[in-house]
Design an enzyme around this catalytic site. Structure first.
Site, PDB file in Angstrom:
ATOM      1  N   LYS A  12       0.860  -1.195   0.000  1.00  0.00           N
ATOM      2  CA  LYS A  12       0.000   0.000   0.000  1.00  0.00           C
ATOM      3  C   LYS A  12       0.888   1.233   0.000  1.00  0.00           C
ATOM      4  O   LYS A  12       1.816   1.343   0.797  1.00  0.00           O
ATOM      5  CB  LYS A  12      -0.891  -0.011   1.250  1.00  0.00           C
ATOM      6  CG  LYS A  12      -2.162   0.812   1.112  1.00  0.00           C
ATOM      7  CD  LYS A  12      -3.097   0.240   0.068  1.00  0.00           C
ATOM      8  CE  LYS A  12      -4.546   0.360   0.457  1.00  0.00           C
ATOM      9  NZ  LYS A  12      -5.422  -0.381  -0.490  1.00  0.00           N
ATOM     10  N   THR A  57      -3.692  -5.493   0.393  1.00  0.00           N
ATOM     11  CA  THR A  57      -3.085  -4.177   0.645  1.00  0.00           C
ATOM     12  C   THR A  57      -3.954  -3.380   1.611  1.00  0.00           C
ATOM     13  O   THR A  57      -3.463  -2.540   2.355  1.00  0.00           O
ATOM     14  CB  THR A  57      -2.849  -3.391  -0.666  1.00  0.00           C
ATOM     15  OG1 THR A  57      -4.090  -2.971  -1.207  1.00  0.00           O
ATOM     16  CG2 THR A  57      -2.064  -4.199  -1.674  1.00  0.00           C
ATOM     17  N   ASP A  58      -5.247  -3.675   1.626  1.00  0.00           N
ATOM     18  CA  ASP A  58      -6.132  -3.024   2.605  1.00  0.00           C
ATOM     19  C   ASP A  58      -5.740  -3.406   4.034  1.00  0.00           C
ATOM     20  O   ASP A  58      -5.776  -2.577   4.946  1.00  0.00           O
ATOM     21  CB  ASP A  58      -7.589  -3.425   2.324  1.00  0.00           C
ATOM     22  CG  ASP A  58      -8.559  -2.589   3.117  1.00  0.00           C
ATOM     23  OD1 ASP A  58      -8.572  -1.351   2.919  1.00  0.00           O
ATOM     24  OD2 ASP A  58      -9.271  -3.149   3.971  1.00  0.00           O
ATOM     25  N   PHE A 165      30.472  30.161 -11.902  1.00  0.00           N
ATOM     26  CA  PHE A 165      30.661  28.977 -12.753  1.00  0.00           C
ATOM     27  C   PHE A 165      31.573  29.380 -13.902  1.00  0.00           C
ATOM     28  O   PHE A 165      31.173  30.092 -14.812  1.00  0.00           O
ATOM     29  CB  PHE A 165      29.319  28.442 -13.263  1.00  0.00           C
ATOM     30  CG  PHE A 165      29.450  27.133 -13.984  1.00  0.00           C
ATOM     31  CD1 PHE A 165      29.988  26.018 -13.340  1.00  0.00           C
ATOM     32  CD2 PHE A 165      29.054  27.002 -15.302  1.00  0.00           C
ATOM     33  CE1 PHE A 165      30.129  24.804 -13.999  1.00  0.00           C
ATOM     34  CE2 PHE A 165      29.185  25.781 -15.973  1.00  0.00           C
ATOM     35  CZ  PHE A 165      29.722  24.691 -15.312  1.00  0.00           C
ATOM     36  N   ARG A 182      26.311  34.603  -9.660  1.00  0.00           N
ATOM     37  CA  ARG A 182      25.021  34.189 -10.230  1.00  0.00           C
ATOM     38  C   ARG A 182      24.099  33.747  -9.111  1.00  0.00           C
ATOM     39  O   ARG A 182      24.532  33.548  -7.969  1.00  0.00           O
ATOM     40  CB  ARG A 182      25.213  33.055 -11.230  1.00  0.00           C
ATOM     41  CG  ARG A 182      25.724  31.779 -10.577  1.00  0.00           C
ATOM     42  CD  ARG A 182      25.788  30.594 -11.522  1.00  0.00           C
ATOM     43  NE  ARG A 182      26.242  29.405 -10.801  1.00  0.00           N
ATOM     44  CZ  ARG A 182      26.297  28.187 -11.296  1.00  0.00           C
ATOM     45  NH1 ARG A 182      25.941  27.961 -12.552  1.00  0.00           N
ATOM     46  NH2 ARG A 182      26.714  27.173 -10.574  1.00  0.00           N
ATOM     47  N   VAL A 232      27.681  23.638  -8.697  1.00  0.00           N
ATOM     48  CA  VAL A 232      26.778  22.791  -7.900  1.00  0.00           C
ATOM     49  C   VAL A 232      27.543  21.544  -7.459  1.00  0.00           C
ATOM     50  O   VAL A 232      27.433  21.105  -6.302  1.00  0.00           O
ATOM     51  CB  VAL A 232      25.526  22.420  -8.733  1.00  0.00           C
ATOM     52  CG1 VAL A 232      24.638  21.462  -7.954  1.00  0.00           C
ATOM     53  CG2 VAL A 232      24.765  23.668  -9.156  1.00  0.00           C
ATOM     54  N   GLN A 233      28.364  21.017  -8.368  1.00  0.00           N
ATOM     55  CA  GLN A 233      29.121  19.794  -8.060  1.00  0.00           C
ATOM     56  C   GLN A 233      29.993  19.998  -6.811  1.00  0.00           C
ATOM     57  O   GLN A 233      30.022  19.153  -5.906  1.00  0.00           O
ATOM     58  CB  GLN A 233      30.036  19.424  -9.242  1.00  0.00           C
ATOM     59  CG  GLN A 233      29.336  18.849 -10.460  1.00  0.00           C
ATOM     60  CD  GLN A 233      28.863  19.898 -11.470  1.00  0.00           C
ATOM     61  OE1 GLN A 233      28.556  21.038 -11.111  1.00  0.00           O
ATOM     62  NE2 GLN A 233      28.775  19.507 -12.734  1.00  0.00           N
ATOM     63  N   ASN A 259      19.900  22.160 -10.826  1.00  0.00           N
ATOM     64  CA  ASN A 259      20.358  23.556 -10.893  1.00  0.00           C
ATOM     65  C   ASN A 259      19.216  24.341 -11.514  1.00  0.00           C
ATOM     66  O   ASN A 259      19.002  24.317 -12.722  1.00  0.00           O
ATOM     67  CB  ASN A 259      21.631  23.637 -11.749  1.00  0.00           C
ATOM     68  CG  ASN A 259      22.262  25.021 -11.696  1.00  0.00           C
ATOM     69  OD1 ASN A 259      21.824  25.885 -10.938  1.00  0.00           O
ATOM     70  ND2 ASN A 259      23.282  25.246 -12.507  1.00  0.00           N
ATOM     71  N   HIS A 261      17.585  27.218 -12.947  1.00  0.00           N
ATOM     72  CA  HIS A 261      18.163  28.423 -13.555  1.00  0.00           C
ATOM     73  C   HIS A 261      17.267  29.646 -13.364  1.00  0.00           C
ATOM     74  O   HIS A 261      16.039  29.565 -13.483  1.00  0.00           O
ATOM     75  CB  HIS A 261      18.412  28.184 -15.042  1.00  0.00           C
ATOM     76  CG  HIS A 261      19.305  27.007 -15.309  1.00  0.00           C
ATOM     77  ND1 HIS A 261      20.565  26.880 -14.751  1.00  0.00           N
ATOM     78  CD2 HIS A 261      19.117  25.887 -16.055  1.00  0.00           C
ATOM     79  CE1 HIS A 261      21.113  25.745 -15.160  1.00  0.00           C
ATOM     80  NE2 HIS A 261      20.249  25.124 -15.939  1.00  0.00           N
TER      81      HIS A 261
HETATM   82  O1  LIG Z   1      27.202  24.478 -11.286  1.00  0.00           O
HETATM   83  C1  LIG Z   1      27.040  24.185 -12.478  1.00  0.00           C
HETATM   84  N1  LIG Z   1      27.434  22.977 -12.936  1.00  0.00           N
HETATM   85  C2  LIG Z   1      27.302  22.595 -14.235  1.00  0.00           C
HETATM   86  O2  LIG Z   1      27.658  21.464 -14.628  1.00  0.00           O
HETATM   87  C3  LIG Z   1      26.709  23.515 -15.134  1.00  0.00           C
HETATM   88  N2  LIG Z   1      26.399  23.495 -16.449  1.00  0.00           N
HETATM   89  C4  LIG Z   1      25.825  24.666 -16.764  1.00  0.00           C
HETATM   90  O3  LIG Z   1      25.389  24.977 -17.905  1.00  0.00           O
HETATM   91  N3  LIG Z   1      25.749  25.470 -15.650  1.00  0.00           N
HETATM   92  C5  LIG Z   1      26.290  24.773 -14.617  1.00  0.00           C
HETATM   93  N4  LIG Z   1      26.466  25.076 -13.312  1.00  0.00           N
END
Ligand SMILES: O=c1[nH]c(=O)c2[nH]c(=O)[nH]c2[nH]1
Length: 300
Positions: A12, A57-58, A165, A182, A232-233, A259, A261
């Site tokens: 469930k 599941t009930d 970036f 950014r 971001v990575q 990410n 935008h």
């Molecule tokens: O932090 C980021 N990682 C990416 O891999 C990426 N690629 C992108 O177009 N912008 C960003 N920004």
């Protein structure tokens, strides 16, 4: 032609539970969405229309509410999931595995003039605390083992500077400009698993899952806010490293970060500069496409 059933489970989903624990006039509350899926000797229900092996599941829903009423672990999602999973696997001889997933919705106590109210709460965020608990009795009902993976879903965050970036691959496909400043916005999806020795489903009070859950949220928010993000990575990795470094019981940490935008609006049409980074103030949030960055970090 003949075929094999190679995987099967059922149960469930989205059992909605709100539970009040009343200590006199001091009330505690939790709200969960619970999904319980069972595996075991259930093949014939698929291959031979044999419902004699099916716990409805009930009934799974009814067991969820029964334990929501009677379990001393109800206020703690991992412990409740372990209790629910081990209860079901313990009761039905032919069910060998239960996977219980819980999403906890946020209810935060209202403060009146700095004083916590006894029985009134508000929703202070759309993010959910999550847990997925697998109780496995394949080695026998007296040798149940469990895996616990907890986390956060839908924690929406944004920062308006402290994110760059640069130095990414430039070739004939590149249109993106390098930026030193950014907007960075994401919806955090975090999962962390625990080192198995702490996971005895019959000894549920032995680990403070709640402490790790609040630390995971606090670390995620702190690193997001304070990191001078190169990408971001890179920010993701710092979050994971910190959670592993400060919580020795955590084994793997996996983040998935879209990410989201935010594009500065070009206002040249009216003679206004809104594009140079220091002048960018009006943005269009773009729902799609988004970047999607995901990684798992583990101990060496
Ligand atoms: O932090 C980021 N990682 C990416 O891999 C990426 N690629 C992108 O177009 N912008 C960003 N920004």
């Amino acid at each position: 032609m003949s075929f094999n059933l190679t995987a099967a489970r059922y149960g469930k989903d989205k059992v909605r539970v709100f539970r009040v624990v009343k200590n006199g006039n001091w009330h505690e509350v939790v709200e969960y969405n619970v999904c319980t899926l069972l595996e075991g000797d259930i093949e014939t229900s698929f291959t031979k229309a044999d419902n004699t092996v099916v716990v409805a599941t009930d009934s799974i829903k009814n067991i969820t509410y029964y334990l929501a009423k009677t379990s001393p672990h109800i206020l703690h999602p991992e412990r409740f999931a372990l209790h629910l999973g081990s209860h079901i696997v313990g009761k039905y001889a032919h069910i060998h595995k239960a996977t219980v997933s819980i999403e906890q919705l946020r209810w935060h106590r209202i403060a009146i003039n700095g004083q916590d109210h006894t029985h009134s709460f508000y929703r202070d965020g759309d993010d959910k605390r999550t847990t997925e608990v697998e109780v496995d009795a394949t080695a026998g009902k007296d040798n149940m083992v469990a895996k616990v993976t907890s986390g956060i879903a839908d924690l929406l965050v944004i920062k308006t500077t402290g994110s760059a970036f640069e130095n990414f691959v430039r070739d004939e496909y590149t249109t993106l400009a390098e930026v030193t400043d950014r907007i960075f916005s994401t919806s955090v999806d975090l999962r962390y698993s625990f080192i198995p020795k702490t996971l005895d489903p019959n000894n549920l009070g032995n680990f403070d899952y709640d402490k790790v859950a609040s630390a995971a949220r606090a670390i995620t928010l702190e690193i997001f806010a304070t990191d001078e993000s190169a990408s971001v990575q890179a920010t993701l990795y710092k979050m994971a490293e910190r959670l592993l470094a400060e919580h020795g019981d955590v084994e793997h940490v996996a983040y998935t970060l879209p990410n989201k935008h935010y594009l500065a609006v070009d206002m040249k049409y009216i003679g206004i500069d809104n594009l140079t980074p220091s002048a960018a103030e009006v943005f269009c949030p773009v729902a799609a496409p988004s970047g999607l960055i995901s990684a798992t970090v583990s101990r060496k």
